[in-house]
Design an enzyme around this catalytic site. Sequence first.
Site, PDB file in Angstrom:
ATOM      1  N   ASP A   1      41.294  31.493  32.385  1.00 13.74           N
ATOM      2  CA  ASP A   1      41.458  32.224  33.582  1.00 13.74           C
ATOM      3  C   ASP A   1      42.610  31.647  34.457  1.00 13.74           C
ATOM      4  O   ASP A   1      43.541  31.113  33.849  1.00 13.74           O
ATOM      5  CB  ASP A   1      40.087  32.420  34.464  1.00 13.74           C
ATOM      6  CG  ASP A   1      40.077  33.421  35.275  1.00 13.74           C
ATOM      7  OD1 ASP A   1      40.563  33.642  36.124  1.00 13.74           O
ATOM      8  OD2 ASP A   1      39.191  34.344  34.713  1.00 13.74           O
TER       9      ASP A   1
ATOM     10  N   HIS B   1      40.550  33.213  41.302  1.00 10.80           N
ATOM     11  CA  HIS B   1      39.982  34.319  40.379  1.00 10.80           C
ATOM     12  C   HIS B   1      38.914  33.341  39.293  1.00 10.80           C
ATOM     13  O   HIS B   1      37.760  33.714  39.322  1.00 10.80           O
ATOM     14  CB  HIS B   1      40.920  34.833  39.613  1.00 10.80           C
ATOM     15  CG  HIS B   1      40.263  36.091  38.697  1.00 10.80           C
ATOM     16  ND1 HIS B   1      39.849  35.801  37.426  1.00 10.80           N
ATOM     17  CD2 HIS B   1      40.043  37.466  39.167  1.00 10.80           C
ATOM     18  CE1 HIS B   1      39.419  36.953  36.964  1.00 10.80           C
ATOM     19  NE2 HIS B   1      39.428  37.964  37.923  1.00 10.80           N
TER      20      HIS B   1
ATOM     21  N   SER C   1      35.724  41.882  35.823  1.00 12.16           N
ATOM     22  CA  SER C   1      35.944  40.441  35.642  1.00 12.16           C
ATOM     23  C   SER C   1      34.674  39.735  35.855  1.00 12.16           C
ATOM     24  O   SER C   1      34.143  38.902  35.051  1.00 12.16           O
ATOM     25  CB  SER C   1      37.080  39.982  36.494  1.00 12.16           C
ATOM     26  OG  SER C   1      38.455  40.262  35.775  1.00 12.16           O
TER      27      SER C   1
END
Length: 356
Positions: free
Chosen positions: A71, A105, A289
Amino acid sequence: MPPPFSTLRALTLTSASLLAGCLSVPEQSGIEPSLFETPEYHAQQGLAVVKASALYARGGTGQDVTVALIDSGLNASLKEFEGRLGDPGFDYVENRPGTVDRVGHGTQMAGILAANKDDQGMHGIAFNARLLPFRFGDDNEPFFFDSEIAHSWQSAFDKGARLLNNSWANAIPATEINEARYNQVMPDSLATARKLVSDGAVFVFPTGNELRREPLAEPGLPVAVPELEKGWIAVVALKNDGSAINGKSNYCGIAAAWCIAVPGGDGGAQAGLLTVGKDGRYVQTAGTSPAAALVSGALAALQSLYPQFSPQQVREHLLATTNRTGIYANSHAYGRGLMDLEAASRHTPGWPTISP
């Protein structure tokens, strides 16, 4: 004279029923699922929808299982991840061991997956799992980082991770991908994925957030490369109460055979899933996600309950025990159905099912 078919069928049903009973997994020492349904549990609204407390009561918390997080990195200094790292991982943006997370994120996905159960805020679905973080890029399309992604996967596998969470996908519809075209876009990643699936790894990808009826490239890749299917899961996002697909999730579409539905939150105030941000504050996140991270964590928690089974066997068991009633019978939208961790933890993988 051989026994009549009706007798054989009765014997088969009886034997299968007995075997299924023998393969049931009891709650540990009579622990009730309700003991796990704390304010922290309910704050992460997706956990109740997938019945995670039943899995916890039977002993599945992710203990001794490592999940790779490929990620934007991870702020590993946060209290929610204290004791959760199996390895510092690697930052391919800054070319050094360990990671930072400038976007946030990756940290948010790590919270959904494995934030600590510590009576603070929320906890991850596999709150005892170990994380192995990799940073390959921040805002650009993944195909710009093909080599970094491939190296992340291989390094994670070499360090013991068999579950690889990928809360990203290239913005190419899976219906437009064939093996030759994907090999042009992601040659290193394709070669590594083939090798690692052959060696027993499981890859998890989101279907994407474009409100399309088909998934993006990676979640649908086994259509073009069928040998990947046994180690692949695509994830569609539901509203946080599980009542329907969320406001932007792509459907399972051609990935239906290896696709599963879980809460991923939705747009609007307090409509997302609660997780931890890169600065340590609790924030809402929504989309496919976090849905993918929820599934990766569920696989880790199930793997800790079933250590005698391979990750790919656990993957198939998770897909085989979904809830396919009501709206979840629509395989084009919801694939194999709504993830159900009570059912997945009630019987061991391979337990017999009898069709009516």
